[in-house]
Write a protein that holds these residues in place. Structure first.
Motif, PDB file in Angstrom:
ATOM      1  N   LEU A  13      75.055  69.899 -42.749  1.00 29.42           N
ATOM      2  CA  LEU A  13      76.097  69.667 -43.754  1.00 29.42           C
ATOM      3  C   LEU A  13      76.914  68.426 -43.430  1.00 29.42           C
ATOM      4  O   LEU A  13      77.172  67.593 -44.299  1.00 29.42           O
ATOM      5  N   MET A  14      77.318  68.292 -42.167  1.00 26.66           N
ATOM      6  CA  MET A  14      78.134  67.137 -41.762  1.00 26.66           C
ATOM      7  C   MET A  14      77.349  65.839 -41.913  1.00 26.66           C
ATOM      8  O   MET A  14      77.894  64.813 -42.311  1.00 26.66           O
ATOM      9  N   GLU A  15      76.085  65.891 -41.591  1.00 26.13           N
ATOM     10  CA  GLU A  15      75.252  64.694 -41.731  1.00 26.13           C
ATOM     11  C   GLU A  15      75.175  64.270 -43.192  1.00 26.13           C
ATOM     12  O   GLU A  15      75.270  63.085 -43.516  1.00 26.13           O
ATOM     13  N   ARG A  16      75.056  65.259 -44.068  1.00 23.34           N
ATOM     14  CA  ARG A  16      74.920  64.977 -45.503  1.00 23.34           C
ATOM     15  C   ARG A  16      76.242  64.557 -46.139  1.00 23.34           C
ATOM     16  O   ARG A  16      76.290  63.587 -46.899  1.00 23.34           O
ATOM     17  N   GLU A  17      77.313  65.288 -45.824  1.00 29.20           N
ATOM     18  CA  GLU A  17      78.585  65.094 -46.521  1.00 29.20           C
ATOM     19  C   GLU A  17      79.510  64.068 -45.875  1.00 29.20           C
ATOM     20  O   GLU A  17      80.358  63.495 -46.553  1.00 29.20           O
ATOM     21  N   ILE A  18      79.368  63.854 -44.559  1.00 26.86           N
ATOM     22  CA  ILE A  18      80.339  62.999 -43.862  1.00 26.86           C
ATOM     23  C   ILE A  18      79.685  61.829 -43.142  1.00 26.86           C
ATOM     24  O   ILE A  18      79.948  60.660 -43.434  1.00 26.86           O
ATOM     25  N   TRP A  19      78.812  62.132 -42.189  1.00 31.57           N
ATOM     26  CA  TRP A  19      78.334  61.080 -41.290  1.00 31.57           C
ATOM     27  C   TRP A  19      77.554  60.000 -42.024  1.00 31.57           C
ATOM     28  O   TRP A  19      77.816  58.806 -41.835  1.00 31.57           O
ATOM     29  N   ALA A  68      79.849  57.950 -44.344  1.00 34.21           N
ATOM     30  CA  ALA A  68      80.710  56.994 -43.636  1.00 34.21           C
ATOM     31  C   ALA A  68      79.943  55.734 -43.244  1.00 34.21           C
ATOM     32  O   ALA A  68      80.489  54.625 -43.267  1.00 34.21           O
ATOM     33  N   LYS A  69      78.649  55.910 -42.895  1.00 33.62           N
ATOM     34  CA  LYS A  69      77.844  54.752 -42.498  1.00 33.62           C
ATOM     35  C   LYS A  69      77.413  53.909 -43.692  1.00 33.62           C
ATOM     36  O   LYS A  69      77.280  52.692 -43.598  1.00 33.62           O
ATOM     37  N   GLN A  70      77.179  54.577 -44.818  1.00 35.68           N
ATOM     38  CA  GLN A  70      76.636  53.875 -45.986  1.00 35.68           C
ATOM     39  C   GLN A  70      77.706  53.340 -46.934  1.00 35.68           C
ATOM     40  O   GLN A  70      77.458  52.414 -47.699  1.00 35.68           O
ATOM     41  N   ASP A  71      78.906  53.893 -46.879  1.00 35.95           N
ATOM     42  CA  ASP A  71      79.983  53.483 -47.790  1.00 35.95           C
ATOM     43  C   ASP A  71      80.708  52.272 -47.207  1.00 35.95           C
ATOM     44  O   ASP A  71      81.795  52.370 -46.633  1.00 35.95           O
ATOM     45  N   SER A 120      85.491  49.388 -45.320  1.00 35.68           N
ATOM     46  CA  SER A 120      86.286  48.155 -45.288  1.00 35.68           C
ATOM     47  C   SER A 120      87.724  48.414 -45.722  1.00 35.68           C
ATOM     48  O   SER A 120      88.675  47.927 -45.095  1.00 35.68           O
ATOM     49  N   ASN A 121      87.899  49.209 -46.772  1.00 36.10           N
ATOM     50  CA  ASN A 121      89.258  49.516 -47.252  1.00 36.10           C
ATOM     51  C   ASN A 121      90.024  50.334 -46.214  1.00 36.10           C
ATOM     52  O   ASN A 121      91.223  50.111 -45.997  1.00 36.10           O
ATOM     53  N   TYR A 122      89.333  51.284 -45.582  1.00 36.44           N
ATOM     54  CA  TYR A 122      89.988  52.098 -44.553  1.00 36.44           C
ATOM     55  C   TYR A 122      90.442  51.206 -43.404  1.00 36.44           C
ATOM     56  O   TYR A 122      91.559  51.370 -42.880  1.00 36.44           O
ATOM     57  N   PHE A 123      89.595  50.251 -43.003  1.00 38.05           N
ATOM     58  CA  PHE A 123      89.941  49.344 -41.899  1.00 38.05           C
ATOM     59  C   PHE A 123      91.176  48.514 -42.248  1.00 38.05           C
ATOM     60  O   PHE A 123      92.094  48.365 -41.435  1.00 38.05           O
ATOM     61  N   LYS A 124      91.218  47.994 -43.469  1.00 41.29           N
ATOM     62  CA  LYS A 124      92.366  47.167 -43.884  1.00 41.29           C
ATOM     63  C   LYS A 124      93.652  47.976 -43.912  1.00 41.29           C
ATOM     64  O   LYS A 124      94.718  47.499 -43.503  1.00 41.29           O
ATOM     65  N   GLU A 125      93.555  49.214 -44.391  1.00 43.14           N
ATOM     66  CA  GLU A 125      94.744  50.058 -44.495  1.00 43.14           C
ATOM     67  C   GLU A 125      95.243  50.525 -43.127  1.00 43.14           C
ATOM     68  O   GLU A 125      96.409  50.924 -42.996  1.00 43.14           O
ATOM     69  N   ASN A 163      83.784  56.013 -36.688  1.00 49.32           N
ATOM     70  CA  ASN A 163      84.162  57.326 -36.171  1.00 49.32           C
ATOM     71  C   ASN A 163      85.478  57.809 -36.791  1.00 49.32           C
ATOM     72  O   ASN A 163      85.606  58.964 -37.222  1.00 49.32           O
ATOM     73  N   ASP A 164      86.455  56.908 -36.850  1.00 42.63           N
ATOM     74  CA  ASP A 164      87.760  57.262 -37.430  1.00 42.63           C
ATOM     75  C   ASP A 164      87.643  57.540 -38.928  1.00 42.63           C
ATOM     76  O   ASP A 164      88.304  58.445 -39.456  1.00 42.63           O
ATOM     77  N   TYR A 165      86.803  56.772 -39.592  1.00 38.47           N
ATOM     78  CA  TYR A 165      86.624  56.957 -41.036  1.00 38.47           C
ATOM     79  C   TYR A 165      85.942  58.295 -41.317  1.00 38.47           C
ATOM     80  O   TYR A 165      86.288  59.004 -42.274  1.00 38.47           O
ATOM     81  N   GLN A 166      84.982  58.660 -40.458  1.00 41.54           N
ATOM     82  CA  GLN A 166      84.347  59.968 -40.589  1.00 41.54           C
ATOM     83  C   GLN A 166      85.380  61.084 -40.454  1.00 41.54           C
ATOM     84  O   GLN A 166      85.379  62.055 -41.223  1.00 41.54           O
TER      85      GLN A 166
END
Length: 659
Positions: free
Chosen positions: A488-494, A497-500, A505-510, A621-624
């Motif tokens: 589930l985590m691989e599908r919904e989160i991990w 986070a890698k593909q988005d 980029s927006n998370y990093f800027k914020e 990692n933080d974005y995940q």
């Protein structure tokens, strides 16, 4: 992703011990009216208490929130149907098979066999044998006939006839004509168990009584016994014996191996010579290296004796002859017998693959027969026996055309597990290929039925391990949920986070303020075991010489006198060299251990923001974690969660009191 927050699902098989559950089992909370109980919450909390690094997660209020989040994710996984994924099902099945081995074998019998095997491993027996072949399922008359024939041969040996001659004349082992019954040296697990046991129990020089194995009856003479030499790894150079009987060809082969030996003594490389001249095609390209072996594993006793006679790694033998040709052997390494504690797992694996496993299975089955009530429908069994005719012996017996009549219960185990009659008929059909000679046919059916019933007992027991052993059930539940959670985590989160890339980029800027460099320096560090070389490097640093230029001056073809490392160091870094100052300049010479060091700070880089490429792994990692936190909040809206606060306060007080 904070790994501690999913540790409930991923660090599951670390402890199979059951916790004493003194608290009364009550509903702690529900998810869409599905209850979750205090006993599981208490057990999992205690189990993971020492694994979490974040002290805040030991707080029971926060832990409950994490636990509810964990269960919400499992509910979501089931809602998405991830439990039907083929890979998931196979992995869960594989894990259960491995875990069940701890419950489907008699531990006491297994331990005794491990100890016995290890004791036997200390010795190597040299034995000869005479075999009188006999089918495993032979009739009593044929069995008695073979036994007396073996007994007669033994009497001849005891009367003084040479065992070797008797082996040639009477043994039905095809190799006896060549080896005269000599099996060479062997240790534990090299022969079938009954043969091994007889050999190890027979004194040197004595001849055993006839011993039954699946091959027939053996009469065994123990010729010698010695300490186990362990295993060995060697390389060899081989010149094959000529296929012709021409003496000139033999002389040429001998001359070739002698010339190779001379080259070795002159200092030429063994591996190169093996590659160039060895006629063993399997090992020549590997520098002559052979697979690791023990006594009796090669077909040449001469070769084994020379190899084990070498005592120093990389030393090689003089040329010697075997039945295959001429060899030079080089010792790579010897492997003595390991301690019992180091061999237990290996021995357990060997036992499970060996005839010994029957002892474990039979012991467990005997206990199961005492544990469970087994009731057979005698009318149905008689009906089956009447169907099986002597055609079975020729392999021409067929199942009845109408199997509906046999869709009735044949045997019931523990008043719960019913086995249909057609299952036994199918088993009989498959066993027909064994071509058993046991007669009459009714006895053969009885013989096969006992095995069939034993198998069904073991299947029933295995299928009910979760009911029999709470700790087994707990571990399986946790592993099941852990696999679902991972998928589930691989599908919904991990993966998201890698593909988005835009979201990342927006998370990093914020959150740019979280990713900042401290003051850094670009530094050269020269090191040498010689103080005068370090001083020379310092002088060259002062002249602004490059690292390559300094090494060119101070290093020679024969010696590397100085090593120079160029790196960027951040203030407070674990690998920060001593005597470093965060300003341009050259340090004094300082010593650590056997080395002298000098540093040159070439550039100071001020504190400032990092680029996303500098910290991509941490940002992902933080974005995940950010996505997961928001996702759990959404799950709390998707599913209805109700916590029994009074029950939670009671269980919390109980846990804190016992800790």
């Amino acid at each position: 992703m904070n790994i501690n927050k999913i540790i409930l699902g991923l660090a599951l098989a670390l402890n199979c011990a059951a916790f004493a559950q003194t608290e009364k089992k009550e509903v702690l909370f529900t998810v869409d009216d599905k209850p979750y109980y205090t006993d599981e919450f208490s057990r999992v909390y205690k189990k993971n208490l020492d694994l979490v690094k974040d002290e805040s997660q030991k707080d029971l209020n926060q832990y409950l929130d994490l636990y509810i989040g964990y269960k919400l994710k499992i509910n979501k996984a089931n809602k998405l149907g991830l439990q039907y994924n083929t890979k998931y099902i196979n992995e869960l099945k594989s894990y259960r098979t491995q875990l069940s081995k701890n419950y489907t074998s008699d531990i006491k019998v297994t331990k005794a066999l491990i100890d016995e095997g290890y004791i036997r491993y200390q010795k190597e027996i040299r034995a000869s044998h005479i075999l009188i072949t006999l089918d495993e399922n032979a009739t009593p008359a044929d069995t008695l006939k073979a036994y007396h024939k073996a007994l007669d041969v033994r009497k001849k040996a005891l009367a003084g006839e040479k065992f070797e001659d008797l082996a040639v004349n009477f043994s039905q082992d095809p190799s006896a004509k060549e080896n005269k019954g000599d099996l060479g040296y062997f240790s534990a697990f090299r022969m079938v168990y009954a043969f091994e046991t007889a050999a190890f129990k027979t004194k040197k020089g004595d001849i055993s009584m006839p011993v039954r194995t699946r091959f027939g009856y053996h009469v065994i003479k123990v010729v010698d016994s010695r300490d186990n030499r362990g295993e060995i790894s060697v390389a060899h150079i081989m010149i094959l014996k000529p296929t012709s009987n021409n003496p000139a060809d033999t002389d040429k082969a001998k001359s070739t191996i002698q010339d190779i030996y001379t080259k070795l003594k002159q200092g030429e490389n063994f591996e190169n010579l093996a590659n160039q001249f060895s006629q063993d095609k399997n090992s020549a390209s590997k520098g002559g290296v052979l697979p690791r072996f023990g006594s009796g594993q090669l077909s040449s006793e001469e070769f084994e004796n020379v190899a084990f006679g070498l005592s120093t790694p990389n030393k090689y033998s003089e040329p010697f002859e075997s039945q295959f040709g001429w060899h030079i052997v080089k010792l790579i390494e010897k492997y003595p017998i390991k301690k019992l504690s180091e061999m237990e797992r290996e021995l357990d694996t060997k036992i499970r693959k060996d005839d010994r496993s029957r002892l474990i299975t039979n012991s467990l089955t005997s206990k199961l027969r005492k544990k469970y009530t087994v009731v057979r429908d005698e009318k149905m069994y008689a009906k089956i026996k009447a169907l099986v005719t002597d055609k079975y012996y020729t392999g021409s017996w067929l199942l009845p055309s109408n199997m509906k009549d046999f869709n009735e219960t044949l045997v019931t185990i523990d008043s719960k597990y019913e086995v249909k009659a057609f299952a036994f008929l199918k088993a009989l059909e498959g066993l027909q290929k064994a071509e058993s000679k046991l007669k009459p046919i009714s006895k053969l059916v009885d013989f096969y039925y006992k095995d069939f019933e034993d198998t069904q007992l073991n299947i029933y027991y295995n299928d009910n391990l979760e009911k029999e052993f709470p700790e087994f059930s707990n571990v399986m539940d946790e592993y099941r949920d852990g696999l679902l959670l991972f998928d589930l985590m691989e599908r919904e989160i991990w993966n998201k986070a890698k593909q988005d890339t835009l979201g990342l980029s927006n998370y990093f800027k914020e959150n740019q303020s979280k990713y900042q460099w401290k003051t850094r320096v670009e530094i050269l560090t020269a090191s040498s075991t010689k103080e005068d070389i370090a001083k020379a490097a310092k002088k060259l640093f002062k002249k602004d010489q490059t690292a390559d230029a300094i090494k060119g001056v101070l290093n020679t073809n024969d010696a590397v006198n100085v090593m120079i490392k160029q790196e960027i160091i951040e203030e407070g870094a674990d690998n920060m060299p001593k005597n470093i100052t965060f300003k341009k300049g050259i340090s004094d010479i300082y010593k650590e251990g056997e080395f002298y060091f000098v540093n040159k700070v070439e550039k100071v880089l001020p504190a400032g923001p990092k680029s996303i490429d500098d910290v991509r792994g941490k940002v992902i990692n933080d974005y995940q974690q950010y996505l997961e936190d928001n996702w759990v909040a959404e799950l709390k809206k998707e599913f209805k969660v109700e916590v029994n606060k009074d029950v939670f306060e009671k269980i919390k007080a109980s846990i804190l009191k016992n800790n």
